[in-house]
Design an enzyme around this catalytic site. Structure first.
Site, PDB file in Angstrom:
ATOM      1  N   PRO A 140       0.701  -1.337  -0.033  1.00 36.78           N
ATOM      2  CA  PRO A 140      -0.039  -0.022  -0.108  1.00 36.78           C
ATOM      3  C   PRO A 140       0.795   1.107   0.030  1.00 36.78           C
ATOM      4  CG  PRO A 140       0.100  -0.941   2.243  1.00 36.78           C
ATOM      5  CD  PRO A 140       1.100  -1.832   1.400  1.00 36.78           C
TER       6      PRO A 140
ATOM      7  N   ASP B  81       5.892   2.093   1.966  1.00 36.53           N
ATOM      8  CA  ASP B  81       4.894   1.192   2.532  1.00 36.53           C
ATOM      9  C   ASP B  81       4.270   1.631   3.615  1.00 36.53           C
ATOM     10  OD1 ASP B  81       3.628  -1.050   3.434  1.00 36.53           O
ATOM     11  OD2 ASP B  81       5.130  -2.383   2.732  1.00 36.53           O
ATOM     12  N   HIS B  82       2.929   2.053   3.645  1.00 35.13           N
ATOM     13  CA  HIS B  82       2.457   2.742   4.500  1.00 35.13           C
ATOM     14  C   HIS B  82       2.195   1.898   5.717  1.00 35.13           C
ATOM     15  CE1 HIS B  82       0.648   6.138   6.440  1.00 35.13           C
ATOM     16  NE2 HIS B  82      -0.067   6.835   5.501  1.00 35.13           N
ATOM     17  N   ARG B  83       2.181   0.570   5.681  1.00 39.74           N
ATOM     18  CA  ARG B  83       2.117  -0.459   6.724  1.00 39.74           C
ATOM     19  C   ARG B  83       2.998  -0.181   7.742  1.00 39.74           C
ATOM     20  NH1 ARG B  83       1.813  -5.793   3.447  1.00 39.74           N
ATOM     21  NH2 ARG B  83       3.838  -4.960   2.654  1.00 39.74           N
TER      22      ARG B  83
END
Length: 392
Positions: free
Chosen positions: A205, A368-370
């Site tokens: 994401p 990666d927004h995680r």
């Protein structure tokens, strides 16, 4: 005597390889050590020389096919030593049956034998199957009586015998016969790139943040050096300040890496590859410049080793003057971040209330927004920019 050449063990624990391109053709007389075939492994292409001199009697694996180590690739030697009935690595019975069946009702049991006597490369056979052309009925104009791609396309547009592959030779609705465009198989480096980017797009994401960087002071200081080694040095500083970007997400754990092995994207004739500049945190500016240049040269020559393409912790991509004003590069999965360096050019800027000309460019960080929050990605960019704007 015929020499049977099998796919050799290419090292690095590899168990298979893709035939990217044949450098010889059936019927050709070749010398020992003459370039024979290019084999694609792990995003790098290995050129294998011929182990023997003689005539290329049979090529048994088509371009674009992936086969295990030990598979018979080609036979070099007298034609009498190899028969048309010798099996190929590709699924010949099904393919030839599809290619050579005719509207007149010829039995499939007789068709493979007929098609097997037609001189054509695996790619031409595959094209004939796609266009529904009976190879046995095509007039061959290629070297040594071989059916060429042009021969197959000519037969498809002239309404000759077909095998029912494309509605008895008809083109798709709305397309003129023979006008469906040039078809190029997705194979070799391009196929590996496609697979890797599809995985990155599916798994990550991604979010991108952008900041402007003033390269004026660095441009005056760098002399003959490119901007790249300075960027790599600044990236290491930024990763030390924001370790979330030098990490991996492994199931339910974030692994913070204690090494700085930077991927450096390089554009080649075969596509974009990412060799790894190892141990960037311990290298001097000159060492970074020399190693980046060596890796770029090896990438463009197709000489990178599998080891030089593995294990990067963070990637830098820079298109130079062709990099565009701004872009949003995909994360090089399984990394969690990538820095984009975009076109650097003279533009007006406001300094101390006055409009002046400065050498400006945008830096982007896709992440990666995680694993990484937007604030931390911005802090990383600002740390990189601080180093680049104040090279002293």
């Amino acid at each position: 005597m015929a020499y049977e050449f099998k796919l050799p063990d290419l090292g690095e624990g590899l168990t298979e390889g893709e035939v990217a391109r044949w450098l010889v053709s059936e019927g050709e007389e070749i010398a020992e050590d003459q370039p024979l075939v290019e084999v694609q492994t792990d995003k790098t292409t290995v050129e294998i020389p011929s182990p023997a001199a003689g005539k290329v009697t049979r090529i048994l694996v088509g371009e674009g096919e992936t086969v295990p180590v030990g598979t018979l690739l080609v036979v070099i030697g007298e034609a009498a030593a190899v028969t048309d009935e010798q099996p190929r690595a590709e699924p010949a019975p099904q393919q030839d049956a599809a290619v050579s069946a005719t509207p007149g009702g010829q039995s499939q049991g007789q068709s493979p034998a007929a098609a097997g006597r037609v001189r054509a490369t695996p790619l031409v056979r595959r094209l004939a199957q796609e266009l529904g052309v009976d190879l046995a009925s095509v007039q061959a104009t290629g070297p040594q009586g071989r059916v060429s791609e042009a021969d197959v396309r000519r037969a498809a547009t002239s309404g000759g015998p077909t095998s029912g592959g494309l509605s008895q030779g008809l083109s798709p609705v709305g397309a003129e016969p023979g006008r469906e465009g040039r078809r190029v198989p997705l194979r070799g480096v391009r196929r590996k790139i496609a697979e890797h980017l599809a995985t990155a797009h599916r798994e990550v994401p991604a979010v991108t943040v952008v900041e402007e960087c003033d390269f004026t002071a660095l441009d005056a200081r760098r002399g003959e050096r490119s901007f790249l080694p300075y960027v790599l040095q600044a990236v290491v500083d930024g990763l030390r300040a924001v370790p979330e970007l030098n990490a991996r997400l492994e199931e339910d754990e974030i692994v913070y890496l204690d090494r700085y092995d930077l991927g450096v994207a390089v554009q080649t004739d075969q596509g974009l590859v990412v060799p790894v500049l190892a141990d960037a945190g311990r290298r001097s500016l000159g060492e970074l410049e020399a190693e980046a240049a060596r890796l770029a040269g090896a990438a463009r020559a197709g000489k990178l080793t599998p080891e030089e393409l593995r294990g990067s912790t963070f990637t830098v991509t820079s298109g130079g003057r062709l990099g565009g004003v701004l872009a949003t590069p995909l994360v090089n999965y399984p990394e969690v971040g990538i820095l984009g360096v975009h076109r650097i050019t003279e533009r007006p800027a406001v300094r101390d209330g006055e409009i002046v000309v400065r050498k400006l460019g945008y830096l982007s960080c896709t992440f990666d927004h995680r694993v990484v929050d937007g604030v931390r990605a911005t802090e990383f960019l600002l740390a990189v920019i601080e180093r680049l704007e104040r090279p002293e």
